[in-house]
Design a protein around this motif. Structure first.
Motif, PDB file in Angstrom:
ATOM      1  N   PHE A   1      -0.222   1.659   9.355  1.00  0.00           N
ATOM      2  CA  PHE A   1      -0.323   3.060   8.945  1.00  0.00           C
ATOM      3  C   PHE A   1       0.696   3.912   9.703  1.00  0.00           C
ATOM      4  N   ASN A   2       0.796   3.706  11.004  1.00  0.00           N
ATOM      5  CA  ASN A   2       1.746   4.466  11.825  1.00  0.00           C
ATOM      6  C   ASN A   2       3.184   4.194  11.401  1.00  0.00           C
ATOM      7  N   ALA A   3       3.489   2.944  11.058  1.00  0.00           N
ATOM      8  CA  ALA A   3       4.843   2.592  10.616  1.00  0.00           C
ATOM      9  C   ALA A   3       5.198   3.343   9.337  1.00  0.00           C
ATOM     10  N   ARG A   4       4.240   3.444   8.423  1.00  0.00           N
ATOM     11  CA  ARG A   4       4.485   4.182   7.179  1.00  0.00           C
ATOM     12  C   ARG A   4       4.680   5.667   7.459  1.00  0.00           C
ATOM     13  N   LEU A   5       3.931   6.199   8.420  1.00  0.00           N
ATOM     14  CA  LEU A   5       4.112   7.605   8.796  1.00  0.00           C
ATOM     15  C   LEU A   5       5.501   7.847   9.368  1.00  0.00           C
ATOM     16  N   VAL A   6       5.926   6.973  10.264  1.00  0.00           N
ATOM     17  CA  VAL A   6       7.250   7.096  10.886  1.00  0.00           C
ATOM     18  C   VAL A   6       8.323   7.113   9.801  1.00  0.00           C
ATOM     19  N   GLU A   7       8.220   6.180   8.874  1.00  0.00           N
ATOM     20  CA  GLU A   7       9.210   6.117   7.799  1.00  0.00           C
ATOM     21  C   GLU A   7       9.095   7.344   6.889  1.00  0.00           C
ATOM     22  N   GLY A   8       7.877   7.751   6.608  1.00  0.00           N
ATOM     23  CA  GLY A   8       7.672   8.913   5.762  1.00  0.00           C
ATOM     24  C   GLY A   8       8.217  10.202   6.358  1.00  0.00           C
ATOM     25  N   PHE A   9       8.095  10.348   7.659  1.00  0.00           N
ATOM     26  CA  PHE A   9       8.621  11.531   8.338  1.00  0.00           C
ATOM     27  C   PHE A   9      10.129  11.456   8.553  1.00  0.00           C
ATOM     28  N   GLY A  10      10.705  10.270   8.341  1.00  0.00           N
ATOM     29  CA  GLY A  10      12.149  10.110   8.496  1.00  0.00           C
ATOM     30  C   GLY A  10      12.603   9.829   9.904  1.00  0.00           C
ATOM     31  N   ASP A  11      11.673   9.407  10.780  1.00  0.00           N
ATOM     32  CA  ASP A  11      12.010   9.135  12.183  1.00  0.00           C
ATOM     33  C   ASP A  11      12.418   7.691  12.438  1.00  0.00           C
ATOM     34  N   GLY A  12      12.340   6.847  11.426  1.00  0.00           N
ATOM     35  CA  GLY A  12      12.681   5.439  11.597  1.00  0.00           C
ATOM     36  C   GLY A  12      12.453   4.660  10.323  1.00  0.00           C
ATOM     37  N   LEU A  13      12.499   3.338  10.452  1.00  0.00           N
ATOM     38  CA  LEU A  13      12.288   2.429   9.333  1.00  0.00           C
ATOM     39  C   LEU A  13      11.272   1.361   9.701  1.00  0.00           C
ATOM     40  N   GLU A  14      10.550   0.910   8.697  1.00  0.00           N
ATOM     41  CA  GLU A  14       9.629  -0.207   8.886  1.00  0.00           C
ATOM     42  C   GLU A  14      10.327  -1.488   8.452  1.00  0.00           C
ATOM     43  N   VAL A  15      10.195  -2.532   9.248  1.00  0.00           N
ATOM     44  CA  VAL A  15      10.756  -3.834   8.900  1.00  0.00           C
ATOM     45  C   VAL A  15       9.861  -4.461   7.836  1.00  0.00           C
ATOM     46  N   MET A  16      10.479  -4.871   6.737  1.00  0.00           N
ATOM     47  CA  MET A  16       9.722  -5.482   5.652  1.00  0.00           C
ATOM     48  C   MET A  16       9.386  -6.941   5.982  1.00  0.00           C
ATOM     49  N   ARG A  17       8.190  -7.342   5.603  1.00  0.00           N
ATOM     50  CA  ARG A  17       7.741  -8.714   5.818  1.00  0.00           C
ATOM     51  C   ARG A  17       8.000  -9.546   4.571  1.00  0.00           C
ATOM     52  N   ASN A  18       8.044 -10.879   4.732  1.00  0.00           N
ATOM     53  CA  ASN A  18       8.232 -11.752   3.581  1.00  0.00           C
ATOM     54  C   ASN A  18       6.925 -11.908   2.814  1.00  0.00           C
ATOM     55  N   GLU A  19       6.939 -12.733   1.771  1.00  0.00           N
ATOM     56  CA  GLU A  19       5.770 -12.893   0.906  1.00  0.00           C
ATOM     57  C   GLU A  19       4.531 -13.383   1.656  1.00  0.00           C
TER      58      GLU A  19
END
Length: 96
Positions: A21-39
């Motif tokens: 949830f925090n990672a999505r907030l960070v990305e949503g606010f434009g302060d960083g990026l979330e590393v995408m996971r594989n399948e």
């Protein structure tokens, strides 16, 4: 918060609990990026490198870098105000 305070973009690699949830907030606010996971839900070094490169090197990461610098300045200014308020309260309590 420390990375934001010092104007450092966040590369979020959430593991469990509130971190996704925090990672999505960070990305949503434009302060960083979330590393995408594989399948299968695993982190891969290529995706980590891709996120770092996107934020640190690529032109598109400039907006993230600028945004987090602005946030850092705001946090720094607000922090100074809070310290000043505490100092004033202590002086009043001491009767000085």
């Amino acid at each position: 918060m420390e990375s934001k305070k010092f104007g450092v973009p966040i590369i979020a690699m959430p593991m469990h609990l509130d971190e996704p949830f925090n990672a999505r907030l960070v990305e949503g606010f434009g302060d960083g990026l979330e590393v995408m996971r594989n399948e299968s839900g695993d982190l891969e070094r290529e995706e980590i490198a891709k996120a770092i490169k996107a934020v640190v090197v690529e032109e598109g990461g400039e907006c993230v870098r600028n945004k987090v610098k602005e946030v850092g300045v705001g946090i720094g200014n607000k922090g100074d105000e809070d310290v000043d308020e505490v100092e004033d309260a202590i002086v009043k309590l001491c009767g000085l």
